[in-house]
Design a protein around this motif. Sequence first.
Motif, PDB file in Angstrom:
ATOM      1  N   HIS A   1      34.605  14.542   1.634  1.00 35.47           N
ATOM      2  CA  HIS A   1      34.003  15.472   0.689  1.00 35.47           C
ATOM      3  C   HIS A   1      35.101  16.179  -0.084  1.00 35.47           C
ATOM      4  O   HIS A   1      36.005  16.760   0.504  1.00 35.47           O
ATOM      5  CB  HIS A   1      33.131  16.501   1.415  1.00 35.47           C
ATOM      6  CG  HIS A   1      31.904  15.915   2.009  1.00 35.47           C
ATOM      7  ND1 HIS A   1      31.839  15.502   3.311  1.00 35.47           N
ATOM      8  CD2 HIS A   1      30.703  15.652   1.469  1.00 35.47           C
ATOM      9  CE1 HIS A   1      30.639  15.017   3.562  1.00 35.47           C
ATOM     10  NE2 HIS A   1      29.928  15.090   2.462  1.00 35.47           N
TER      11      HIS A   1
ATOM     12  N   ARG B   1      18.680  10.621  -2.146  1.00 36.93           N
ATOM     13  CA  ARG B   1      19.281  11.684  -1.332  1.00 36.93           C
ATOM     14  C   ARG B   1      19.392  12.968  -2.148  1.00 36.93           C
ATOM     15  O   ARG B   1      19.147  14.061  -1.634  1.00 36.93           O
ATOM     16  CB  ARG B   1      20.656  11.233  -0.840  1.00 36.93           C
ATOM     17  CG  ARG B   1      21.316  12.200   0.086  1.00 36.93           C
ATOM     18  CD  ARG B   1      22.601  11.642   0.639  1.00 36.93           C
ATOM     19  NE  ARG B   1      23.292  12.655   1.421  1.00 36.93           N
ATOM     20  CZ  ARG B   1      24.566  12.636   1.683  1.00 36.93           C
ATOM     21  NH1 ARG B   1      25.321  11.653   1.259  1.00 36.93           N
ATOM     22  NH2 ARG B   1      25.115  13.593   2.398  1.00 36.93           N
ATOM     23  N   CYS B   2      19.736  12.864  -3.418  1.00 38.55           N
ATOM     24  CA  CYS B   2      19.818  14.034  -4.296  1.00 38.55           C
ATOM     25  C   CYS B   2      18.449  14.674  -4.471  1.00 38.55           C
ATOM     26  O   CYS B   2      18.318  15.902  -4.413  1.00 38.55           O
ATOM     27  CB  CYS B   2      20.383  13.645  -5.662  1.00 38.55           C
ATOM     28  SG  CYS B   2      22.125  13.207  -5.649  1.00 38.55           S
ATOM     29  N   ARG B   3      17.403  13.847  -4.693  1.00 36.20           N
ATOM     30  CA  ARG B   3      16.045  14.377  -4.843  1.00 36.20           C
ATOM     31  C   ARG B   3      15.582  15.068  -3.559  1.00 36.20           C
ATOM     32  O   ARG B   3      14.954  16.130  -3.617  1.00 36.20           O
ATOM     33  CB  ARG B   3      15.074  13.259  -5.214  1.00 36.20           C
ATOM     34  CG  ARG B   3      15.178  12.840  -6.652  1.00 36.20           C
ATOM     35  CD  ARG B   3      14.084  11.830  -7.032  1.00 36.20           C
ATOM     36  NE  ARG B   3      14.572  10.998  -8.088  1.00 36.20           N
ATOM     37  CZ  ARG B   3      15.127   9.788  -7.940  1.00 36.20           C
ATOM     38  NH1 ARG B   3      15.223   9.239  -6.751  1.00 36.20           N
ATOM     39  NH2 ARG B   3      15.579   9.120  -8.971  1.00 36.20           N
ATOM     40  N   ASP B   4      15.884  14.461  -2.408  1.00 35.78           N
ATOM     41  CA  ASP B   4      15.501  15.055  -1.122  1.00 35.78           C
ATOM     42  C   ASP B   4      16.204  16.401  -0.915  1.00 35.78           C
ATOM     43  O   ASP B   4      15.581  17.375  -0.483  1.00 35.78           O
ATOM     44  CB  ASP B   4      15.835  14.116   0.040  1.00 35.78           C
ATOM     45  CG  ASP B   4      14.996  12.859   0.043  1.00 35.78           C
ATOM     46  OD1 ASP B   4      13.959  12.814  -0.667  1.00 35.78           O
ATOM     47  OD2 ASP B   4      15.373  11.899   0.742  1.00 35.78           O
ATOM     48  N   ARG B   5      17.471  16.441  -1.244  1.00 36.30           N
ATOM     49  CA  ARG B   5      18.244  17.682  -1.102  1.00 36.30           C
ATOM     50  C   ARG B   5      17.706  18.760  -2.041  1.00 36.30           C
ATOM     51  O   ARG B   5      17.568  19.923  -1.666  1.00 36.30           O
ATOM     52  CB  ARG B   5      19.715  17.387  -1.394  1.00 36.30           C
ATOM     53  CG  ARG B   5      20.627  18.531  -1.141  1.00 36.30           C
ATOM     54  CD  ARG B   5      22.074  18.121  -1.327  1.00 36.30           C
ATOM     55  NE  ARG B   5      22.940  19.251  -1.137  1.00 36.30           N
ATOM     56  CZ  ARG B   5      24.215  19.247  -1.399  1.00 36.30           C
ATOM     57  NH1 ARG B   5      24.795  18.158  -1.850  1.00 36.30           N
ATOM     58  NH2 ARG B   5      24.947  20.311  -1.207  1.00 36.30           N
ATOM     59  N   GLU B   6      17.372  18.357  -3.259  1.00 39.65           N
ATOM     60  CA  GLU B   6      16.805  19.294  -4.225  1.00 39.65           C
ATOM     61  C   GLU B   6      15.463  19.823  -3.722  1.00 39.65           C
ATOM     62  O   GLU B   6      15.191  21.030  -3.798  1.00 39.65           O
ATOM     63  CB  GLU B   6      16.629  18.608  -5.577  1.00 39.65           C
ATOM     64  CG  GLU B   6      15.978  19.484  -6.626  1.00 39.65           C
ATOM     65  CD  GLU B   6      15.704  18.747  -7.918  1.00 39.65           C
ATOM     66  OE1 GLU B   6      15.755  19.400  -8.971  1.00 39.65           O
ATOM     67  OE2 GLU B   6      15.418  17.537  -7.884  1.00 39.65           O
ATOM     68  N   GLU B   7      14.634  18.960  -3.185  1.00 31.37           N
ATOM     69  CA  GLU B   7      13.322  19.366  -2.673  1.00 31.37           C
ATOM     70  C   GLU B   7      13.465  20.343  -1.512  1.00 31.37           C
ATOM     71  O   GLU B   7      12.755  21.351  -1.444  1.00 31.37           O
ATOM     72  CB  GLU B   7      12.514  18.133  -2.243  1.00 31.37           C
ATOM     73  CG  GLU B   7      11.113  18.444  -1.766  1.00 31.37           C
ATOM     74  CD  GLU B   7      10.226  19.098  -2.812  1.00 31.37           C
ATOM     75  OE1 GLU B   7       9.347  19.889  -2.416  1.00 31.37           O
ATOM     76  OE2 GLU B   7      10.400  18.834  -4.013  1.00 31.37           O
ATOM     77  N   ARG B   8      14.400  20.068  -0.595  1.00 29.40           N
ATOM     78  CA  ARG B   8      14.629  20.982   0.533  1.00 29.40           C
ATOM     79  C   ARG B   8      15.106  22.343   0.030  1.00 29.40           C
ATOM     80  O   ARG B   8      14.671  23.386   0.518  1.00 29.40           O
ATOM     81  CB  ARG B   8      15.640  20.396   1.518  1.00 29.40           C
ATOM     82  CG  ARG B   8      15.077  19.280   2.377  1.00 29.40           C
ATOM     83  CD  ARG B   8      16.008  18.901   3.513  1.00 29.40           C
ATOM     84  NE  ARG B   8      17.366  18.591   3.115  1.00 29.40           N
ATOM     85  CZ  ARG B   8      17.800  17.387   2.745  1.00 29.40           C
ATOM     86  NH1 ARG B   8      16.977  16.358   2.737  1.00 29.40           N
ATOM     87  NH2 ARG B   8      19.067  17.207   2.411  1.00 29.40           N
ATOM     88  N   ALA B   9      16.000  22.337  -0.947  1.00 30.05           N
ATOM     89  CA  ALA B   9      16.514  23.597  -1.503  1.00 30.05           C
ATOM     90  C   ALA B   9      15.401  24.364  -2.210  1.00 30.05           C
ATOM     91  O   ALA B   9      15.309  25.591  -2.083  1.00 30.05           O
ATOM     92  CB  ALA B   9      17.666  23.321  -2.471  1.00 30.05           C
TER      93      ALA B   9
END
Length: 182
Positions: A55, A90-98
């Motif tokens: 990272h 993965r970006c969409r999932d992370r955005e949804e969780r946020a």
Amino acid sequence: MEPEGAGPVVASEWVVGCEVALQTTLGEDLEGQVFAYDKNTNCCILLQPGSTPFHNHLRILKANYIKTVVTAKRANQQPDLHLPVVDMQRCRDREERALQAALQEAAKIGVGVTKEAQTLFNALSKTMPTRWNNTTIVVLDEVSISEPYRLENCTTKHPEDKSTLQRVRKVLEAERKRLGHD
């Protein structure tokens, strides 16, 4: 400034791959590898190591805010300019969780309630699931506390279940005492 093993690094060329240590006009000391330089915007992008091996951080700096280049060392080999593949799911999932987390946090803020009411809500929500129903505090989906949020304003859906009501009243009483009320 003379970088190690090469000629001077001119601000307008910002050689990609060059390792630099610099100081900003705000007094911040930064180190990293020049990832890119854009002449049109006069911005330098530094690649800095993250907290884990795979990272990294990209830091965009307006070149006008760079006070001094403390050290500069040209890369010994051609830099890898390939960007990693971005996993869009993965970006969409992370955005949804946020987004869900932000909505949950926003739901904890009472609308049209006093500072005291919000403080009481916050104290109750530390130990029990709590939500707002307009200006009424609802605890464990069982006990409602209406304005002015005193012990006598606590009601329960199930009068036979006194333990939940007593538990909520006990926390409410302790918090009101802490606030200097009652």
